[in-house]
Design a protein around this motif. Structure first.
Motif, PDB file in Angstrom:
ATOM      1  N   LEU A  57      -3.637  39.979  47.014  1.00  0.00           N
ATOM      2  CA  LEU A  57      -4.776  40.862  47.273  1.00  0.00           C
ATOM      3  C   LEU A  57      -6.094  40.136  47.013  1.00  0.00           C
ATOM      4  N   ALA A 101       4.442  41.075  40.014  1.00  0.00           N
ATOM      5  CA  ALA A 101       3.161  41.752  39.759  1.00  0.00           C
ATOM      6  C   ALA A 101       1.987  40.798  39.997  1.00  0.00           C
ATOM      7  N   LEU A 115      18.644  43.467  45.616  1.00  0.00           N
ATOM      8  CA  LEU A 115      17.765  43.935  46.685  1.00  0.00           C
ATOM      9  C   LEU A 115      18.211  43.475  48.059  1.00  0.00           C
ATOM     10  N   ALA A 172       3.570  48.152  38.505  1.00  0.00           N
ATOM     11  CA  ALA A 172       2.437  48.284  39.422  1.00  0.00           C
ATOM     12  C   ALA A 172       1.132  48.432  38.659  1.00  0.00           C
ATOM     13  N   LEU A 175      14.407  44.031  37.793  1.00  0.00           N
ATOM     14  CA  LEU A 175      13.431  45.095  37.569  1.00  0.00           C
ATOM     15  C   LEU A 175      14.140  46.410  37.283  1.00  0.00           C
ATOM     16  N   LEU A 188     -10.729  39.526  37.892  1.00  0.00           N
ATOM     17  CA  LEU A 188     -11.979  39.540  38.655  1.00  0.00           C
ATOM     18  C   LEU A 188     -13.180  39.397  37.731  1.00  0.00           C
ATOM     19  N   PHE A 226      -4.981  42.337  38.378  1.00  0.00           N
ATOM     20  CA  PHE A 226      -5.855  42.196  39.549  1.00  0.00           C
ATOM     21  C   PHE A 226      -7.315  42.416  39.169  1.00  0.00           C
ATOM     22  N   VAL A 227      -7.569  43.445  38.366  1.00  0.00           N
ATOM     23  CA  VAL A 227      -8.946  43.752  37.997  1.00  0.00           C
ATOM     24  C   VAL A 227      -9.440  42.782  36.918  1.00  0.00           C
ATOM     25  N   ALA A 243       4.345  50.459  44.623  1.00  0.00           N
ATOM     26  CA  ALA A 243       5.256  51.080  43.657  1.00  0.00           C
ATOM     27  C   ALA A 243       5.936  52.282  44.292  1.00  0.00           C
ATOM     28  N   ARG A 271      18.767  54.622  47.432  1.00  0.00           N
ATOM     29  CA  ARG A 271      20.020  53.930  47.148  1.00  0.00           C
ATOM     30  C   ARG A 271      20.844  54.682  46.131  1.00  0.00           C
ATOM     31  N   LEU A 290      12.416  40.684  40.618  1.00  0.00           N
ATOM     32  CA  LEU A 290      12.762  41.885  41.375  1.00  0.00           C
ATOM     33  C   LEU A 290      14.196  42.326  41.091  1.00  0.00           C
ATOM     34  N   VAL A 296       1.557  39.853  43.780  1.00  0.00           N
ATOM     35  CA  VAL A 296       0.845  40.860  44.578  1.00  0.00           C
ATOM     36  C   VAL A 296      -0.648  40.818  44.248  1.00  0.00           C
ATOM     37  N   GLY A 297      -0.966  40.683  42.956  1.00  0.00           N
ATOM     38  CA  GLY A 297      -2.374  40.609  42.562  1.00  0.00           C
ATOM     39  C   GLY A 297      -3.090  39.456  43.234  1.00  0.00           C
ATOM     40  N   ILE A 338      -6.286  48.381  43.860  1.00  0.00           N
ATOM     41  CA  ILE A 338      -5.474  49.194  42.941  1.00  0.00           C
ATOM     42  C   ILE A 338      -4.589  50.144  43.746  1.00  0.00           C
ATOM     43  N   ILE A 389       9.132  50.547  37.523  1.00  0.00           N
ATOM     44  CA  ILE A 389       8.402  50.214  38.752  1.00  0.00           C
ATOM     45  C   ILE A 389       6.928  50.562  38.612  1.00  0.00           C
ATOM     46  N   MET A 390       6.670  51.757  38.102  1.00  0.00           N
ATOM     47  CA  MET A 390       5.267  52.197  37.990  1.00  0.00           C
ATOM     48  C   MET A 390       4.522  51.362  36.953  1.00  0.00           C
ATOM     49  N   ARG A 416      14.540  52.768  45.920  1.00  0.00           N
ATOM     50  CA  ARG A 416      15.458  52.911  44.791  1.00  0.00           C
ATOM     51  C   ARG A 416      16.125  54.275  44.817  1.00  0.00           C
ATOM     52  N   PHE A 460      -1.414  48.577  44.846  1.00  0.00           N
ATOM     53  CA  PHE A 460      -0.361  48.508  43.821  1.00  0.00           C
ATOM     54  C   PHE A 460       0.403  49.828  43.747  1.00  0.00           C
ATOM     55  N   GLY A 470       0.198  45.201  37.132  1.00  0.00           N
ATOM     56  CA  GLY A 470      -0.264  44.315  38.208  1.00  0.00           C
ATOM     57  C   GLY A 470      -1.697  44.645  38.571  1.00  0.00           C
ATOM     58  N   ALA A 471      -2.002  45.933  38.648  1.00  0.00           N
ATOM     59  CA  ALA A 471      -3.374  46.352  38.949  1.00  0.00           C
ATOM     60  C   ALA A 471      -4.323  45.907  37.841  1.00  0.00           C
TER      61      ALA A 471
END
Lengths: 209, 217
Positions: free
Chosen positions: B87, B80, B214, B40, B31, B51, B47-48, A197, A207, B28, B83-84, A190, B36-37, A204, A193, B43-44
């Motif tokens: 990991l 997202a 990007l 993330a 996005l 599992l 990830f969990v 971010a 830029r 991306l 990345v998961g 976690i 962004i947050m 960002r 992530f 995505g977390a």
């Protein structure tokens, strides 16, 4: 009353989620493991998913390490076990083996078995005994041969006993290697992530400024 | 649904990586910086959630939340989920780095397709039509998972197991959990619509190509 309906929908679904979380232990996982130990010239294999569920009806392939030449294959029973006698071909050539479990749905894992584990003698020992016998003077040949064979018998017995006693320990070691995800890793993941971010937000902001 | 190492042939692995790279780039480039947050955090959550494994019959299935990721993130579900899975492969050896492309595409693509198909059903005011919102969310959540099962089976089509057997085992095995996933998606979407509607809908329509791509780095 949309609010009422919402509450009625959210609560039961949260309950369902809680039930799922209660039913499952966090150690459950989608990975398969195979473990093998040698007893004399029989190789036992045990395959399981990370949470300990045995792989029943999975295919175990025994291949020559490196070349991938298949020597034999078999199916695991309901406890995930599959045992086989080392094929003569492997015994003669002293082949290192690779055991592969195919548990279906794309799940696969492997375990190496070195030739020394089932031939019982490493190549070093064989050389040593060869050197010994060639050096032995002729009059004492009988006595020396007798002693050598007694020693060989003893070694075989010790090897068998050792492999029998060590098997459970090896098994535990293998099980320890394959523990499921721990709290540390999950929290670390976690954190990754959040960190990514942060990096993205940083670039960002650079830029746009 | 995490395909292990050595199972797939090179063409399948290559195609998987190509498709995943394409999807991730789209994700991306499109996005929203304000998201962004959110990306993330979801995505977390993925990830969990993946599992947590639920034993169903002899097989094991796990939650994906991919339908929810698609709903909220759109194409950003690709990075997202990527990345998961990276990991998970590194930390737990679930899946593998070589099958990363295939696994990411299998889980992210149905999520994006389901979002594109069912999100318009929400309309501008999802709370005014709770039943319609519920059905759209349920379908997005459960069909994303079924789609992932089918794609996984398709990836295995060139192995010994073949497509039909894999598809049968995978889809049947995932039916119950996909229903659960649908219910969770309903809960999450209605909750978001209530407390944080801007997570589902951008507050203002974003002018296209305002932010440079990007690749300028």
């Amino acid at each position: 009353m949309p609010h009422f309906i919402l509450h009625r929908m959210v609560l039961p679904s949260m309950l369902v989620l809680c039930l799922i979380l209660l039913w499952t232990s966090p150690a459950l996982a989608h990975r398969v493991n195979i473990f093998a130990w040698v007893e004399g010239q029989t190789i036992h294999t045990e395959s399981s998913f990370v949470n300990g569920t045995p792989v029943s009806g999975g295919t175990v392939r025994v291949q020559e390490a490196g070349t991938g030449h298949e020597l034999l294959s078999g199916t695991t029973d309901e406890t995930g076990m599959f045992s086989f006698t080392v094929p003569q071909e492997a015994l003669d050539a002293g082949l290192d083996l690779t055991l592969i479990i195919e548990a279906g749905q794309g799940h696969q894992a492997q375990w190496p078995v070195q030739a020394e584990e089932y031939t019982g003698t490493s190549s070093l020992d064989q050389e040593a005994s060869l050197a010994e016998s060639s050096q032995a003077p002729l009059p004492e040949a009988d006595e020396s041969a007798g002693r050598a064979s007694a020693q060989a018998d003893l070694e075989t017995v010790i090897d068998q006993a050792l492999s029998r006693h060590l098997a459970p320990i090896k098994r535990d070691l293998a099980a320890m290697q394959d523990q499921g995800p721990g709290v540390t890793e999950i929290i670390g993941g976690i954190g990754w992530f959040v960190g990514l971010a942060g990096i993205a937000a940083y670039f960002r902001s650079k830029r746009s400024s | 649904m995490h395909i292990s190492e050595m199972v797939l042939s090179f063409p399948v692995i290559g195609a998987g990586f190509a498709a995943t790279i394409a999807g991730t780039l789209i994700g991306l480039l499109r996005l929203d910086p304000d998201k962004i947050m959110t990306t993330a955090l979801l995505g977390a959550a993925f990830f969990v959630a993946s599992l947590i494994h639920v034993p169903i019959g002899g097989a094991q299935a796990h939650l994906l939340l991919s339908g929810l990721l698609g709903f909220v993130l759109g194409w950003a579900a690709f990075p997202a989920i990527l990345v998961g899975l990276v990991l998970q492969a590194i930390l737990f050896q679930y899946g593998a780095l070589t099958t990363l492309g295939v696994n990411t595409f299998n889980m992210a693509f149905p999520a994006v397709v389901c979002a594109l198909t069912f999100k318009p059903l929400l309309g501008k005011t999802p709370l005014a039509h709770p039943v319609r919102t519920g059905i759209a969310s349920f379908l997005a959540g459960s069909l994303a998972m079924i789609g992932s099962s089918l794609l996984t089976a398709l990836s295995l089509a060139f192995t010994d197991e073949g497509f039909l057997i894999s598809a049968k085992v995978l889809v049947l095995g995932h039916l119950p959990i996909s229903a659960i996933e649908g219910v969770i998606t309903i809960a999450a979407v209605t909750f978001l619509a209530k407390v944080k509607p801007e997570a589902l809908f951008p507050a203002k329509p974003r002018p296209a190509f305002q932010t440079p791509p990007l690749s300028g780095e």
